[in-house]
Scaffold this active site. Sequence first.
Site, PDB file in Angstrom:
ATOM      1  N   ARG A 152       0.347   8.184   1.336  1.00  0.00           N
ATOM      2  CA  ARG A 152       1.574   8.761   1.872  1.00  0.00           C
ATOM      3  C   ARG A 152       1.595   8.583   3.380  1.00  0.00           C
ATOM      4  NH1 ARG A 152       3.762   8.444  -2.146  1.00  0.00           N
ATOM      5  NH2 ARG A 152       4.718  10.004  -3.494  1.00  0.00           N
ATOM      6  N   HIS A 180       5.935  -0.017   1.256  1.00  0.00           N
ATOM      7  CA  HIS A 180       5.811   1.038   0.241  1.00  0.00           C
ATOM      8  C   HIS A 180       6.052   0.489  -1.165  1.00  0.00           C
ATOM      9  CE1 HIS A 180       6.230   5.670  -0.405  1.00  0.00           C
ATOM     10  NE2 HIS A 180       5.559   5.094  -1.386  1.00  0.00           N
ATOM     11  N   GLU A 205       9.190   6.460   7.489  1.00  0.00           N
ATOM     12  CA  GLU A 205       9.953   5.644   6.526  1.00  0.00           C
ATOM     13  C   GLU A 205      11.378   6.174   6.433  1.00  0.00           C
ATOM     14  OE1 GLU A 205       8.206   4.981   2.705  1.00  0.00           O
ATOM     15  OE2 GLU A 205       6.183   4.907   3.519  1.00  0.00           O
TER      16      GLU A 205
END
Length: 317
Positions: free
Chosen positions: A244, A291, A273
């Site tokens: 993460r 990602h 992000e």
Amino acid sequence: MKILVNDGISKVGEEALNKAGFEVITHKVAQEQLIDFINENSVEVVLVRSATKVRKDIIDACPTLKVIGRGGVGMDNIDVEYARGKGIKVINTPAASSKSVAELAFAHMFSMVRFLHDSNRNMPLEGESQFKALKKQYSGGQELAGKTLGVIGFGRIAVETIKIAIGIGMKVVVADIEEITRDITLDFFDGQTVTFKITSVSLDKMLPQADLITLHVPSQGKPILGKEQFDKMKKGVGVVNTARGGVIDEDALLEAIEEEKVKYAALDVFANEPSPEIRLLMNPELSLTPHIGGSTIEAQNRIGLELADQIKEIYKK
């Protein structure tokens, strides 16, 4: 009954839901239009991945909503406990993408230690005129076999990562907030199995041992690796984050790269992000992906089928 699949679903998952009698809506609805769309179409189930957020405003404003599904592991984009407190079921697919994320972590590791992330940039530009110079530049690679891999976290993805590490001849040290012992079983193509017993240690004990470090933890609200932790690592360490954004202090990482404490680094996830810091994107020492840890065909098929099975069970279809 209508299901809004807002961040996509595999064809096999969609077909399984259609076959069970659900109406599946697959076109993307903008975040700011979700409440109106759900209410106007009496949507009962919303399926998301990481892009769409299902917060209190949507939960409170959408009385038809009965199920929220997350295709993947982490559910930090959903107000889970609040939804459950309102009687809404919240489901996810924690195991479906484990192998895919583990393989991406190793794709980055192999790329880093053989400089593929950099040579793939430079060969198209200079390969014809500077072939010998580039050959010399990229001839100092390393093997992963025999190196020590530090794994932060001891969940499903970590276990799959450990299996790959053992399979290619790496040593493994696992760090977790609790002391946990797990049996790690490797299954081979001919039916043979080999089981290894691994017990986690503290982060401080793991950090000085590792040649490469990979993170497999949920969002923590603060970094796990910051300047203090980088200072405890070996010089020339490699760091991979497919977990993460935010679990690594990105400023501290860049500083550690500049000081040559960190030789290799790879990021699939970012604190900001979907707009990562330009300093990260332009750093030639970083191996980067947008990602995509769980974004393989196999993982998406497993996710789609798992979500379909859970929804069918909820509605007893």
